[in-house]
Design a protein around this motif. Structure first.
Motif, PDB file in Angstrom:
ATOM      1  N   LYS A  91       0.821  -1.198   0.000  1.00 24.97           N
ATOM      2  CA  LYS A  91       0.000   0.000   0.000  1.00 24.97           C
ATOM      3  C   LYS A  91       0.863   1.259   0.000  1.00 24.97           C
ATOM      4  O   LYS A  91       1.939   1.289   0.604  1.00 24.97           O
ATOM      5  CB  LYS A  91      -0.886  -0.016   1.254  1.00 24.97           C
ATOM      6  N   MET A  92       0.389   2.286  -0.681  1.00 32.29           N
ATOM      7  CA  MET A  92       1.180   3.495  -0.864  1.00 32.29           C
ATOM      8  C   MET A  92       0.293   4.717  -0.681  1.00 32.29           C
ATOM      9  O   MET A  92      -0.727   4.838  -1.330  1.00 32.29           O
ATOM     10  CB  MET A  92       1.702   3.475  -2.285  1.00 32.29           C
ATOM     11  N   GLU A  93       0.693   5.590   0.222  1.00 36.38           N
ATOM     12  CA  GLU A  93      -0.064   6.818   0.452  1.00 36.38           C
ATOM     13  C   GLU A  93       0.816   8.042   0.237  1.00 36.38           C
ATOM     14  O   GLU A  93       2.013   7.989   0.467  1.00 36.38           O
ATOM     15  CB  GLU A  93      -0.565   6.848   1.903  1.00 36.38           C
ATOM     16  N   ASP A  94       0.179   9.127  -0.153  1.00 34.26           N
ATOM     17  CA  ASP A  94       0.924  10.380  -0.264  1.00 34.26           C
ATOM     18  C   ASP A  94       1.181  10.968   1.116  1.00 34.26           C
ATOM     19  O   ASP A  94       0.394  10.769   2.047  1.00 34.26           O
ATOM     20  CB  ASP A  94       0.125  11.396  -1.087  1.00 34.26           C
ATOM     21  N   PHE A  95       2.272  11.693   1.221  1.00 31.90           N
ATOM     22  CA  PHE A  95       2.591  12.372   2.471  1.00 31.90           C
ATOM     23  C   PHE A  95       3.249  13.710   2.134  1.00 31.90           C
ATOM     24  O   PHE A  95       4.175  13.764   1.315  1.00 31.90           O
ATOM     25  CB  PHE A  95       3.532  11.511   3.313  1.00 31.90           C
ATOM     26  N   ASN A  96       2.746  14.760   2.718  1.00 36.13           N
ATOM     27  CA  ASN A  96       3.283  16.085   2.403  1.00 36.13           C
ATOM     28  C   ASN A  96       4.185  16.607   3.503  1.00 36.13           C
ATOM     29  O   ASN A  96       3.864  16.511   4.685  1.00 36.13           O
ATOM     30  CB  ASN A  96       2.140  17.065   2.186  1.00 36.13           C
ATOM     31  N   SER A  97       5.313  17.150   3.084  1.00 37.41           N
ATOM     32  CA  SER A  97       6.184  17.865   4.004  1.00 37.41           C
ATOM     33  C   SER A  97       7.035  18.834   3.197  1.00 37.41           C
ATOM     34  O   SER A  97       8.027  18.456   2.581  1.00 37.41           O
ATOM     35  CB  SER A  97       7.077  16.912   4.796  1.00 37.41           C
ATOM     36  N   GLU A  98       6.581  20.058   3.186  1.00 39.01           N
ATOM     37  CA  GLU A  98       7.290  21.135   2.497  1.00 39.01           C
ATOM     38  C   GLU A  98       8.713  21.241   3.051  1.00 39.01           C
ATOM     39  O   GLU A  98       9.686  21.343   2.291  1.00 39.01           O
ATOM     40  CB  GLU A  98       6.530  22.445   2.753  1.00 39.01           C
ATOM     41  N   GLN A  99       8.782  21.164   4.373  1.00 38.32           N
ATOM     42  CA  GLN A  99      10.068  21.192   5.088  1.00 38.32           C
ATOM     43  C   GLN A  99      11.084  20.226   4.495  1.00 38.32           C
ATOM     44  O   GLN A  99      12.222  20.575   4.219  1.00 38.32           O
ATOM     45  CB  GLN A  99       9.819  20.691   6.513  1.00 38.32           C
ATOM     46  N   LEU A 100      10.628  18.974   4.344  1.00 38.84           N
ATOM     47  CA  LEU A 100      11.533  17.932   3.866  1.00 38.84           C
ATOM     48  C   LEU A 100      11.920  18.147   2.406  1.00 38.84           C
ATOM     49  O   LEU A 100      13.069  17.909   2.012  1.00 38.84           O
ATOM     50  CB  LEU A 100      10.879  16.557   4.054  1.00 38.84           C
ATOM     51  N   LEU A 101      10.972  18.655   1.628  1.00 43.02           N
ATOM     52  CA  LEU A 101      11.306  18.974   0.237  1.00 43.02           C
ATOM     53  C   LEU A 101      12.403  20.033   0.177  1.00 43.02           C
ATOM     54  O   LEU A 101      13.370  19.904  -0.581  1.00 43.02           O
ATOM     55  CB  LEU A 101      10.061  19.479  -0.508  1.00 43.02           C
ATOM     56  N   ASP A 102      12.227  21.061   0.987  1.00 37.71           N
ATOM     57  CA  ASP A 102      13.219  22.145   1.017  1.00 37.71           C
ATOM     58  C   ASP A 102      14.579  21.623   1.448  1.00 37.71           C
ATOM     59  O   ASP A 102      15.601  21.936   0.839  1.00 37.71           O
ATOM     60  CB  ASP A 102      12.767  23.250   1.985  1.00 37.71           C
ATOM     61  N   TYR A 103      14.552  20.829   2.495  1.00 42.60           N
ATOM     62  CA  TYR A 103      15.801  20.298   3.037  1.00 42.60           C
ATOM     63  C   TYR A 103      16.523  19.438   1.989  1.00 42.60           C
ATOM     64  O   TYR A 103      17.730  19.562   1.779  1.00 42.60           O
ATOM     65  CB  TYR A 103      15.497  19.455   4.278  1.00 42.60           C
ATOM     66  N   SER A 104      15.764  18.594   1.313  1.00 46.18           N
ATOM     67  CA  SER A 104      16.359  17.707   0.303  1.00 46.18           C
ATOM     68  C   SER A 104      16.937  18.501  -0.864  1.00 46.18           C
ATOM     69  O   SER A 104      18.026  18.195  -1.361  1.00 46.18           O
ATOM     70  CB  SER A 104      15.315  16.735  -0.231  1.00 46.18           C
ATOM     71  N   MET A 105      16.211  19.534  -1.296  1.00 46.31           N
ATOM     72  CA  MET A 105      16.700  20.322  -2.432  1.00 46.31           C
ATOM     73  C   MET A 105      17.964  21.081  -2.056  1.00 46.31           C
ATOM     74  O   MET A 105      18.824  21.310  -2.900  1.00 46.31           O
ATOM     75  CB  MET A 105      15.607  21.275  -2.941  1.00 46.31           C
ATOM     76  N   LYS A 106      18.062  21.438  -0.799  1.00 42.98           N
ATOM     77  CA  LYS A 106      19.265  22.109  -0.329  1.00 42.98           C
ATOM     78  C   LYS A 106      20.446  21.135  -0.408  1.00 42.98           C
ATOM     79  O   LYS A 106      21.528  21.473  -0.895  1.00 42.98           O
ATOM     80  CB  LYS A 106      19.058  22.553   1.122  1.00 42.98           C
ATOM     81  N   ILE A 107      20.212  19.916   0.022  1.00 39.77           N
ATOM     82  CA  ILE A 107      21.255  18.896  -0.039  1.00 39.77           C
ATOM     83  C   ILE A 107      21.619  18.583  -1.483  1.00 39.77           C
ATOM     84  O   ILE A 107      22.765  18.310  -1.817  1.00 39.77           O
ATOM     85  CB  ILE A 107      20.799  17.639   0.736  1.00 39.77           C
ATOM     86  N   ALA A 108      20.613  18.671  -2.358  1.00 42.92           N
ATOM     87  CA  ALA A 108      20.842  18.381  -3.777  1.00 42.92           C
ATOM     88  C   ALA A 108      21.864  19.316  -4.403  1.00 42.92           C
ATOM     89  O   ALA A 108      22.535  18.960  -5.380  1.00 42.92           O
ATOM     90  CB  ALA A 108      19.525  18.457  -4.533  1.00 42.92           C
ATOM     91  N   GLU A 109      21.991  20.494  -3.838  1.00 45.14           N
ATOM     92  CA  GLU A 109      22.944  21.477  -4.387  1.00 45.14           C
ATOM     93  C   GLU A 109      24.388  20.975  -4.327  1.00 45.14           C
ATOM     94  O   GLU A 109      25.222  21.393  -5.130  1.00 45.14           O
ATOM     95  CB  GLU A 109      22.817  22.804  -3.628  1.00 45.14           C
ATOM     96  N   GLU A 110      24.630  20.065  -3.382  1.00 48.91           N
ATOM     97  CA  GLU A 110      25.999  19.550  -3.219  1.00 48.91           C
ATOM     98  C   GLU A 110      26.347  18.468  -4.239  1.00 48.91           C
ATOM     99  O   GLU A 110      27.495  18.054  -4.343  1.00 48.91           O
ATOM    100  CB  GLU A 110      26.163  18.915  -1.828  1.00 48.91           C
ATOM    101  N   ILE A 111      25.339  17.989  -4.955  1.00 52.09           N
ATOM    102  CA  ILE A 111      25.560  16.807  -5.795  1.00 52.09           C
ATOM    103  C   ILE A 111      26.235  17.149  -7.118  1.00 52.09           C
ATOM    104  O   ILE A 111      25.804  18.045  -7.829  1.00 52.09           O
ATOM    105  CB  ILE A 111      24.216  16.077  -6.041  1.00 52.09           C
ATOM    106  N   ASP A 112      27.282  16.390  -7.417  1.00 50.03           N
ATOM    107  CA  ASP A 112      28.016  16.546  -8.678  1.00 50.03           C
ATOM    108  C   ASP A 112      27.585  15.502  -9.702  1.00 50.03           C
ATOM    109  O   ASP A 112      27.229  14.385  -9.333  1.00 50.03           O
ATOM    110  CB  ASP A 112      29.509  16.345  -8.424  1.00 50.03           C
ATOM    111  N   GLY A 113      27.639  15.833 -10.959  1.00 51.00           N
ATOM    112  CA  GLY A 113      27.402  14.839 -12.003  1.00 51.00           C
ATOM    113  C   GLY A 113      25.942  14.548 -12.278  1.00 51.00           C
ATOM    114  O   GLY A 113      25.625  13.761 -13.167  1.00 51.00           O
ATOM    115  N   PHE A 114      25.067  15.159 -11.531  1.00 50.06           N
ATOM    116  CA  PHE A 114      23.631  15.027 -11.762  1.00 50.06           C
ATOM    117  C   PHE A 114      23.018  16.415 -11.590  1.00 50.06           C
ATOM    118  O   PHE A 114      23.325  17.091 -10.605  1.00 50.06           O
ATOM    119  CB  PHE A 114      22.992  14.101 -10.716  1.00 50.06           C
TER     120      PHE A 114
END
Lengths: 137, 137
Positions: A91-114
């Motif tokens: 089973k799969m449900e949606d879950f919202n967390s703006e906070q976590l999206l922001d945090y992940s995108m911030k971490i994404a800035e460090e990623i090389d090659g993608f």
DNA sequence: GTTAATGCAAACCTTTTGCAAAACA
DNA sequence: TGTTTTGCAAAAGGTTTGCATTAAC
């Protein structure tokens, strides 16, 4: 809907029903669930049409395909979000967390090659129903 | 390896080679890639054996199955981690961020109706190779 | 010596394709 | 009217299964 993808497509009954069905069912239906759901209104629709449209609409960017335990599921929700996934029943449900999206995108800035454009976190565990079943035994 | 899952299983050549192959290839091989890879050492292995073992080892908890663009891929890495996924070619790489794991698990505490045991974030974007191909045209 | 796993081929899905008829724009 | 889409049936892929043989413990 992604405006850039609108292109020249015909809004047939079948297509509209499939989109409507997915917009009304956010539980990430499988191909068969879409087929069964849509068939209630369009009794003569063929499964090939469901397959063709799910593929077509996914390519056009109107749907998103996800996969749990080897089974394809579809969703029409384009607002970035996360998923709660039951390891027992799939089973799969949606879950919202703006906070976590922001945090992940911030971490994404460090990623090389993608070049990262979006993120989504899966939360794995056991849903209430499966938990109760486990406790019974 | 999860000690609880060790159970009574035979360590056949085929099984050992499949596990070794996956432990040496962290690029999340598909069934065919495992088959081709293992066949270099065990030329007479059948694809049914590869299927049976991938399924068996996944159920035993020695492998994890993931899915990109409708294709099953397998990995033997059980250290919690994230994934970088190319929307163009389906390539999938591991990505580590202890920070993000901690942050996600903290958020998981707020979730009702699901007992969360682990999390994993998918970073979607375009890999270097696909980006270069796009720029050429 | 028992039990589990392999390899082969057949069976089984699930998904895709070809094409004439129908629906859309 | 011209083009896209549908529905059917057939084909193609991918995965699983049955069973005699072989390997592991």
């Amino acid at each position: 809907m992604k405006p850039t993808e609108k292109a020249d497509m015909k809004y047939t009954n079948q297509r509209v029903e499939i989109l409507d069905f997915l917009r009304e069912h956010d539980g990430h239906p499988t191909v068969d669930e879409v087929y069964d759901g849509v068939r209630k209104k369009l009794t003569r629709i063929s499964k090939a049409t469901v397959y063709k449209n799910l593929k077509f609409l996914t390519e056009k960017g109107l749907l998103e395909e996800v996969n749990v335990k080897g089974v394809s599921r579809f969703e029409a929700n384009f607002i970035p979000h996360h998923h709660l996934i039951c390891r027992e029943c799939g089973k799969m449900e949606d879950f919202n967390s703006e906070q976590l999206l922001d945090y992940s995108m911030k971490i994404a800035e460090e990623i090389d090659g993608f070049t990262i454009v979006s993120t989504s976190t899966n939360f794995y565990g056991i849903c209430k129903k499966c938990m109760e079943l486990k406790e019974e035994t």
